[in-house]
Design an enzyme around this catalytic site. Sequence first.
Site, PDB file in Angstrom:
ATOM      1  N   GLU A  25       0.829  -1.216   0.000  1.00  0.00           N
ATOM      2  CA  GLU A  25       0.000   0.000   0.000  1.00  0.00           C
ATOM      3  C   GLU A  25       0.864   1.268   0.000  1.00  0.00           C
ATOM      4  O   GLU A  25       2.061   1.225   0.266  1.00  0.00           O
ATOM      5  CB  GLU A  25      -0.944   0.010   1.196  1.00  0.00           C
ATOM      6  CG  GLU A  25      -0.224   0.033   2.533  1.00  0.00           C
ATOM      7  CD  GLU A  25      -1.050   0.674   3.637  1.00  0.00           C
ATOM      8  OE1 GLU A  25      -1.641   1.749   3.423  1.00  0.00           O
ATOM      9  OE2 GLU A  25      -1.074   0.110   4.741  1.00  0.00           O
ATOM     10  N   LYS A 159      -3.172  -2.408  15.598  1.00  0.00           N
ATOM     11  CA  LYS A 159      -2.560  -1.439  16.504  1.00  0.00           C
ATOM     12  C   LYS A 159      -3.548  -1.076  17.606  1.00  0.00           C
ATOM     13  O   LYS A 159      -4.737  -0.932  17.340  1.00  0.00           O
ATOM     14  CB  LYS A 159      -2.198  -0.196  15.684  1.00  0.00           C
ATOM     15  CG  LYS A 159      -1.148   0.673  16.318  1.00  0.00           C
ATOM     16  CD  LYS A 159      -0.741   1.780  15.373  1.00  0.00           C
ATOM     17  CE  LYS A 159       0.436   1.372  14.498  1.00  0.00           C
ATOM     18  NZ  LYS A 159       0.826   2.399  13.539  1.00  0.00           N
TER      19      LYS A 159
HETATM   20  N1  PSU Z   1      -2.829   1.546  10.755  1.00  0.00           N
HETATM   21  C1  PSU Z   1      -1.508   1.568  10.895  1.00  0.00           C
HETATM   22  N2  PSU Z   1      -0.761   2.160   9.929  1.00  0.00           N
HETATM   23  C2  PSU Z   1      -1.318   2.717   8.812  1.00  0.00           C
HETATM   24  C3  PSU Z   1      -2.738   2.667   8.679  1.00  0.00           C
HETATM   25  C4  PSU Z   1      -3.446   2.078   9.662  1.00  0.00           C
HETATM   26  O1  PSU Z   1      -0.990   1.060  11.882  1.00  0.00           O
HETATM   27  O2  PSU Z   1      -0.608   3.261   7.958  1.00  0.00           O
HETATM   28  C5  PSU Z   1      -3.370   3.228   7.437  1.00  0.00           C
HETATM   29  C6  PSU Z   1      -3.631   2.111   6.411  1.00  0.00           C
HETATM   30  O3  PSU Z   1      -3.482   2.641   5.110  1.00  0.00           O
HETATM   31  C7  PSU Z   1      -5.093   1.764   6.664  1.00  0.00           C
HETATM   32  C8  PSU Z   1      -5.652   3.131   6.972  1.00  0.00           C
HETATM   33  O4  PSU Z   1      -5.735   1.150   5.577  1.00  0.00           O
HETATM   34  O5  PSU Z   1      -4.654   3.767   7.754  1.00  0.00           O
HETATM   35  C9  PSU Z   1      -6.971   3.033   7.700  1.00  0.00           C
HETATM   36  O6  PSU Z   1      -7.557   4.290   7.764  1.00  0.00           O
HETATM   37  P1  PSU Z   1      -9.041   4.438   8.336  1.00  0.00           P
HETATM   38  O7  PSU Z   1      -8.958   4.081   9.772  1.00  0.00           O
HETATM   39  O8  PSU Z   1      -9.392   5.876   8.100  1.00  0.00           O
HETATM   40  O9  PSU Z   1      -9.884   3.503   7.541  1.00  0.00           O
END
Ligand code: PSU
Length: 305
Positions: A25, A159
């Site tokens: 990603e 996380k």
């Molecule tokens: N969690 C992490 N590192 C990240 C992300 C999430 O520990 O970089 C990023 C990823 O790209 C994930 C996105 O798909 O955040 C999720 O965002 P949201 O919670 O807005 O869906």
Amino acid sequence: MNQFLEIHPEVGEALAAGNAVVSLESTIISHGMPYPKNIETALAVEQVVRENGAVPATIAIFNGKCHVGLTKEQLEYFGKADDVWKVSLRDMPYVISQNLYGATTVAATMRIAAMAGIKVFVTGGIGGVHREAERTMDISADLTEMAQTSVAIVSAGVKSILDIGLTLEYLETLGIPVVTYGQDEFPSFYTRKSGFASPLRLDNANEIAALLDAKWKLGLNGAVLIANPVPEEYEIDAAEMEVHILQALNAARDANVAGKKVTPFLLQYIADHTKGESLEANIALIKHNAKVGAEVAVSFASLKD
Ligand code: PSU
Ligand code: MN
């Protein structure tokens, strides 16, 4: 071929030959890690994928096209530019039709990987059910996307900015197998522990590839989440991290951060307040995920129909 896809020749050749490809990603590059470590890490991760026998395909939206496999210049662009969209599924039609630049989240990357025919995807941490989601309804589109799109995801677990228990419940509801690699406990990104038992455990890449094969041959569409614990020597004490996480959540609440800004805000806050240590762990775990992801991709590619 989908008119919005731009597949790098090396990736296209590997796919046509049935060889192992691992997608990666780009939100982690532009919104998840500071410059210049983000670019160094993105390049190092691609290198780990290669060393383990697969072709890397980092995915991002460039001038309205979904690029599968980036050049070094494109990777550097995503690490430096500050006008890059964080693109989840709902943002894709806008960013593409407006010819914008977008870093793709887990959800959007998976979808584009699937369009290209890639079966394995490596990241650091996925989005999930946020703490207090019972009030905010903040649940990442990463989860709902996993229910529909047949791509295996290797992450270091979830996380603890998220509610890990609720995230595991949601994954169960959506029918997504959650397999921890090599241990019984589900890991929580910076640490190997989370306090939650992993729903499933497998100890080698061949068994994971066999599980993917069985799932998809059964017609059970959707992802498999492979949780790969951070290497022991890079683990950060969970209690120490929890202090920073609570401060980050308070800061987000005080600043009224909402919607798609929540996750980048929390990641940025934690990175700023834990300095080198969390970044080092982050880099180590994603490289480790790249190794496991490449092994799974190689094993899966070797299975005959
Ligand atoms: N969690 C992490 N590192 C990240 C992300 C999430 O520990 O970089 C990023 C990823 O790209 C994930 C996105 O798909 O955040 C999720 O965002 P949201 O919670 O807005 O869906
Ligand atoms: Mn959200």
